[in-house]
Write a protein that holds these residues in place. Structure first.
Motif, PDB file in Angstrom:
ATOM      1  N   GLY A 134       0.759  -1.232   0.000  1.00  0.00           N
ATOM      2  CA  GLY A 134       0.000   0.000   0.000  1.00  0.00           C
ATOM      3  C   GLY A 134       0.789   1.281   0.000  1.00  0.00           C
ATOM      4  N   GLU A 135       0.029   2.343   0.244  1.00  0.00           N
ATOM      5  CA  GLU A 135       0.515   3.684   0.027  1.00  0.00           C
ATOM      6  C   GLU A 135       1.726   4.056   0.878  1.00  0.00           C
ATOM      7  OE1 GLU A 135      -2.643   6.542   0.432  1.00  0.00           O
ATOM      8  OE2 GLU A 135      -1.170   8.106   0.868  1.00  0.00           O
ATOM      9  N   LYS A 136       1.667   3.699   2.165  1.00  0.00           N
ATOM     10  CA  LYS A 136       2.767   4.144   3.028  1.00  0.00           C
ATOM     11  C   LYS A 136       4.081   3.475   2.658  1.00  0.00           C
ATOM     12  CE  LYS A 136       0.629   5.890   7.198  1.00  0.00           C
ATOM     13  NZ  LYS A 136       0.395   5.622   8.629  1.00  0.00           N
ATOM     14  N   ALA A 137       4.004   2.202   2.277  1.00  0.00           N
ATOM     15  CA  ALA A 137       5.229   1.511   1.856  1.00  0.00           C
ATOM     16  C   ALA A 137       5.772   2.159   0.579  1.00  0.00           C
ATOM     17  CB  ALA A 137       4.949   0.032   1.630  1.00  0.00           C
ATOM     18  N   ASP A 138       4.881   2.491  -0.354  1.00  0.00           N
ATOM     19  CA  ASP A 138       5.316   3.136  -1.595  1.00  0.00           C
ATOM     20  C   ASP A 138       5.939   4.500  -1.311  1.00  0.00           C
ATOM     21  OD1 ASP A 138       4.628   1.027  -3.173  1.00  0.00           O
ATOM     22  OD2 ASP A 138       2.722   1.855  -3.867  1.00  0.00           O
ATOM     23  N   LEU A 139       5.305   5.235  -0.416  1.00  0.00           N
ATOM     24  CA  LEU A 139       5.831   6.557  -0.052  1.00  0.00           C
ATOM     25  C   LEU A 139       7.241   6.436   0.509  1.00  0.00           C
ATOM     26  CD1 LEU A 139       2.894   8.437   1.696  1.00  0.00           C
ATOM     27  CD2 LEU A 139       4.131   9.136  -0.369  1.00  0.00           C
ATOM     28  N   MET A 144      12.876   7.351  -0.205  1.00  0.00           N
ATOM     29  CA  MET A 144      14.245   6.879  -0.061  1.00  0.00           C
ATOM     30  C   MET A 144      14.982   6.911  -1.400  1.00  0.00           C
ATOM     31  SD  MET A 144      15.741   3.939   2.265  1.00  0.00           S
ATOM     32  CE  MET A 144      15.204   2.544   1.375  1.00  0.00           C
ATOM     33  N   ALA A 145      14.276   6.615  -2.493  1.00  0.00           N
ATOM     34  CA  ALA A 145      14.917   6.679  -3.808  1.00  0.00           C
ATOM     35  C   ALA A 145      15.391   8.109  -4.087  1.00  0.00           C
ATOM     36  CB  ALA A 145      13.944   6.212  -4.895  1.00  0.00           C
ATOM     37  N   ALA A 146      14.540   9.088  -3.770  1.00  0.00           N
ATOM     38  CA  ALA A 146      14.919  10.491  -3.978  1.00  0.00           C
ATOM     39  C   ALA A 146      16.105  10.850  -3.092  1.00  0.00           C
ATOM     40  CB  ALA A 146      13.726  11.402  -3.691  1.00  0.00           C
ATOM     41  N   LEU A 244      -0.079  10.078  -3.971  1.00  0.00           N
ATOM     42  CA  LEU A 244       1.325   9.939  -3.576  1.00  0.00           C
ATOM     43  C   LEU A 244       2.048  11.276  -3.742  1.00  0.00           C
ATOM     44  CD1 LEU A 244       2.522   6.589  -5.222  1.00  0.00           C
ATOM     45  CD2 LEU A 244       2.054   6.996  -2.814  1.00  0.00           C
ATOM     46  N   TYR A 245       1.762  11.937  -4.862  1.00  0.00           N
ATOM     47  CA  TYR A 245       2.438  13.194  -5.145  1.00  0.00           C
ATOM     48  C   TYR A 245       2.117  14.245  -4.085  1.00  0.00           C
ATOM     49  CZ  TYR A 245       4.197  17.257  -7.640  1.00  0.00           C
ATOM     50  OH  TYR A 245       4.882  18.381  -7.983  1.00  0.00           O
ATOM     51  N   ALA A 246       0.842  14.289  -3.674  1.00  0.00           N
ATOM     52  CA  ALA A 246       0.453  15.264  -2.651  1.00  0.00           C
ATOM     53  C   ALA A 246       1.233  15.011  -1.364  1.00  0.00           C
ATOM     54  CB  ALA A 246      -1.052  15.172  -2.396  1.00  0.00           C
ATOM     55  N   LEU A 248       4.106  13.401  -1.030  1.00  0.00           N
ATOM     56  CA  LEU A 248       5.541  13.632  -1.235  1.00  0.00           C
ATOM     57  C   LEU A 248       5.848  15.131  -1.252  1.00  0.00           C
ATOM     58  CD1 LEU A 248       6.132  10.842  -3.876  1.00  0.00           C
ATOM     59  CD2 LEU A 248       7.286  10.977  -1.662  1.00  0.00           C
ATOM     60  N   THR A 249       4.948  15.897  -1.858  1.00  0.00           N
ATOM     61  CA  THR A 249       5.141  17.344  -1.885  1.00  0.00           C
ATOM     62  C   THR A 249       5.089  17.907  -0.468  1.00  0.00           C
ATOM     63  OG1 THR A 249       4.046  17.360  -4.011  1.00  0.00           O
ATOM     64  CG2 THR A 249       4.362  19.485  -2.968  1.00  0.00           C
ATOM     65  N   ALA A 250       4.119  17.431   0.303  1.00  0.00           N
ATOM     66  CA  ALA A 250       4.002  17.898   1.694  1.00  0.00           C
ATOM     67  C   ALA A 250       5.264  17.575   2.483  1.00  0.00           C
ATOM     68  CB  ALA A 250       2.774  17.264   2.353  1.00  0.00           C
ATOM     69  N   ALA A 251       5.943  16.484   2.101  1.00  0.00           N
ATOM     70  CA  ALA A 251       7.160  16.086   2.815  1.00  0.00           C
ATOM     71  C   ALA A 251       8.399  16.765   2.247  1.00  0.00           C
ATOM     72  CB  ALA A 251       7.301  14.565   2.757  1.00  0.00           C
ATOM     73  N   GLY A 252       8.220  17.639   1.251  1.00  0.00           N
ATOM     74  CA  GLY A 252       9.360  18.385   0.728  1.00  0.00           C
ATOM     75  C   GLY A 252      10.053  17.739  -0.453  1.00  0.00           C
ATOM     76  N   TYR A 253       9.437  16.703  -1.047  1.00  0.00           N
ATOM     77  CA  TYR A 253      10.069  16.016  -2.183  1.00  0.00           C
ATOM     78  C   TYR A 253       9.525  16.490  -3.531  1.00  0.00           C
ATOM     79  CZ  TYR A 253      12.060  12.715   1.138  1.00  0.00           C
ATOM     80  OH  TYR A 253      12.777  12.159   2.153  1.00  0.00           O
ATOM     81  N   GLY A 254       8.608  17.450  -3.492  1.00  0.00           N
ATOM     82  CA  GLY A 254       7.895  17.853  -4.705  1.00  0.00           C
ATOM     83  C   GLY A 254       8.785  18.125  -5.898  1.00  0.00           C
ATOM     84  N   ASP A 255       9.882  18.864  -5.699  1.00  0.00           N
ATOM     85  CA  ASP A 255      10.686  19.250  -6.867  1.00  0.00           C
ATOM     86  C   ASP A 255      11.544  18.102  -7.392  1.00  0.00           C
ATOM     87  OD1 ASP A 255      12.237  19.205  -4.653  1.00  0.00           O
ATOM     88  OD2 ASP A 255      13.384  21.010  -5.121  1.00  0.00           O
ATOM     89  N   GLN A 256      11.567  16.981  -6.669  1.00  0.00           N
ATOM     90  CA  GLN A 256      12.349  15.840  -7.159  1.00  0.00           C
ATOM     91  C   GLN A 256      11.470  14.782  -7.825  1.00  0.00           C
ATOM     92  OE1 GLN A 256      14.751  15.469  -3.410  1.00  0.00           O
ATOM     93  NE2 GLN A 256      15.882  14.076  -4.726  1.00  0.00           N
TER      94      GLN A 256
END
Lengths: 388, 213
Positions: A134-139, A144-146, A244-246, A248-256
């Motif tokens: 699910g979502e949290k594992a994907d997040l 981590m990839a970023a 997922l994008y929302a 990730l963006t909230a966590a500061g990964y948006g630009d990556q």
């Protein structure tokens, strides 16, 4: 006797800065993986050929380096790390509670055509999260990839997300034969717009035609999700990517984070999110991963799984080279070893070394030959610097 | 990072046609038209550098990312393969791969293993593999038409434009293997890292091709 002094094609001796680059990337990645709770697994360099056929990961047969053992069974030099780790997780680790976070830092071997450049040995560093659904594992995995690309010191890098379910969902509306669908998939994968046109021409009046026609163009920022939805209507995996994008963006990964909805490789293997990482300076993807929930089942344990691998040398080649030049040679006399070692140990690694010569004269000669800048002479009453 | 794009053009006929296309798009191609001894040709009014190369090298340069884009015939792509995006059929350089045999001979009317000569052994092999036929493929570097005349092969797979050379040598094309035309190919990473520049270049090529239609 004829002495062989060269290595087989596709293999090479790595020296100095090439080693430094590789080790630096490995150290940064391993540090990150450990920090996030991943533990290391080392699997054999050779495995049974059957393992990789069983795994369903379509590595072409001719890309595997093979050998035959004494019992006549076909062995391969590990062409991929995920299948062996899935085997371990499904067998030896089967009594451990899930999720299990595993990482590896090993070489994979891929045979390739001669004279095309590139190595048959590829240093890979990667992770597998076994049992995370699910979502949290994907997040967690995308974040981590970023972070993985960032922590290696790459100037500019990004992760592109896609979804294995998207193409199926779109293509199913056209009711194609499996062969046509595979041709369509190949055209999308290669962004072969001309071929895509030809294949889709007979389906022009079907709903969903236009979405498939645009699919290879749908890469870039978040706007491609909106365009896809406008063309194809609501598809659950599009909404999932959006969600997922929302986060990730909230966590500061948006630009990556970017998207490539035309990412349609290995669709029989991946079952959900798929992604690749790109870096300025590399000619292809340097990171690749996704969700493969059916793999462990092949080895007898039903468990979801996701992970990615980093092509260590491809990342290393994008980093600025920092070779340390030899600066100082330390010459010491009887009883002076401790002091001399202290000087070497407190210098930048590589910039300072001991003189193994008996006399100062031969030390000077050696220092000149090696291109050192100066000599520290500890043999007399007082230490003195000699410029070379 | 350089904000100029680099494109590899296949030397010869495709180069001329590509230059014509670029000029219709408003690109000043004087440096490519008068190459002199230079190897990299910087277009003065557009952020594009062109290099001229043999067809298989165009694919190699694009695959390795030293050129962002390339213009190369589908014949080379089919023979050489590789990992890149094939984004546009440029429509020029049209011809086809055909199977040709000696006039009057019955290529398919026997169970004997046939021998086929070609400059394109992979294309030939793939063609007969799709038919489930075992065929001896012989690679020939020069005039392939000679092979059936000398009795080395039962047929040839080669590029056919007008068919005149074939006819003059007593050969007839009996089957199309694949249609060929010039393609615009793009390195996979460059497509992502220089998306805006490359997309707008592709679009202006497309617009120009549309306009001529």
């Amino acid at each position: 006797m004829n002495i062989r002094i060269h290595t087989p094609e596709g293999t090479r001796d790595r020296m100095f800065s090439e080693c430094l680059e590789r080790r630096r990337v490995q150290a940064a990645l391993v540090e990150l993986f450990q920090r996030r709770g991943y533990t290391e697994v080392i699997t054999p360099e050779v495995e049974y050929y059957d393992l990789f056929v069983q795994s369903g990961n379509p590595i072409p047969q001719e890309a595997m380096l093979k050998s035959i053992d004494r019992s006549g069974q076909i062995l391969v030099f590990r062409p991929d790390c995920t299948a062996p780790i899935a085997r371990v997780a499904a067998t030896k680790l089967r009594s451990l509670a899930l999720p299990q976070r595993l990482y590896y830092d090993q070489t994979v071997f891929r045979d390739r055509n001669f004279h095309e450049g590139g190595s048959r040995e590829i240093a890979q560093c990667g992770v597998e999260m076994i049992g995370g659904a699910g979502e949290k594992a994907d997040l967690e995995i995308i974040a981590m990839a970023a972070d993985a690309l960032k922590c290696c010191g790459l100037q500019q890098s990004h992760i592109e997300l896609g979804h294995a379910g998207l193409f199926r969902a779109m293509a199913s509306k056209l009711e194609m034969t499996p062969e046509e669908q595979e041709q369509l998939r190949t055209a999308v994968e290669n962004k072969n717009f001309a071929q895509l046109n030809d294949i889709l021409e007979p389906y022009r009046d079907r709903p969903g035609w236009e979405a498939l026609h645009r699919l290879p163009y749908l890469f870039g920022g978040k706007e491609v999700l909106e365009e896809a939805e406008a063309l194809a209507g609501e598809i659950p995996c599009l909404q999932y990517l959006d969600k997922l994008y929302a986060e990730l963006t909230a966590a500061g990964y948006g630009d990556q984070i970017r998207f490539d909805l035309g990412m349609v490789h290995q669709l029989d293997y991946y079952t959900g999110l798929i992604f690749r990482g790109y870096a300025q300076g590399a000619a292809g993807a340097v990171l690749s991963g996704g969700r493969y929930d059916n793999l462990l089942q092949q080895f007898g344990r039903a468990a979801e799984a996701t992970g990615f691998a980093v092509d260590v040398d491809a990342v290393g080649a994008c980093l600025p080279v920092e070779a340390v030049p030899l600066d100082t040679v330390v010459f010491y006399g009887p009883g002076g070893l401790a002091k001399a070692l202290q000087v070497v140990d407190s210098s930048t690694p590589g910039s300072c070394e001991l003189s193994p010569c008996r006399t100062l004269e031969s030390t000077i000669r050696m220092a000149q030959e090696k291109g050192a800048r100066r000599i520290l002479d500890l043999s007399g009453e007082k230490e003195r610097w000699i410029n070379v | 990072m350089s904000d100029r794009l680099r494109i590899a053009l296949t030397k010869g006929r495709l180069q001329d046609k590509a230059v014509n296309l670029f000029e219709r798009m408003g690109l000043d191609c004087t440096p490519v038209r008068n190459p002199g001894r230079r190897l990299i040709h910087e277009l003065p009014n557009f952020p594009l550098d062109a290099v001229l190369a043999k067809a298989p090298d165009v694919v190699t340069y694009v695959e390795h990312g030293v050129c962002d884009m390339g213009i190369v015939g589908k014949d080379t792509i089919l023979e050489k393969g590789g990992a890149f995006y094939e984004v546009l059929d440029l429509g020029f350089g049209r011809c086809r791969f055909a199977l040709a045999v000696r006039e009057g001979s019955d290529f398919y009317g026997t169970y004997r293993t046939r021998r086929v000569a070609s400059k394109y052994p992979h294309v030939t092999e793939a063609f007969f593999a799709r038919k489930g036929m075992d065929v001896d493929v012989i690679r020939i570097e020069g005039s392939v038409e000679l092979a059936p005349i000398l009795g080395l092969a039962d047929g040839i797979v080669d590029i056919v434009e007008t068919g005149i050379t074939l006819r003059e040598n007593g050969l007839v094309p009996i089957e199309t293997v694949a249609d060929v035309s010039a393609r615009l190919i793009v390195n996979t990473a460059a497509m992502k890292l220089k998306k805006d520049q490359i997309s707008s270049f592709i679009q202006s090529c497309e617009r120009e091709l549309e306009a001529v239609k």
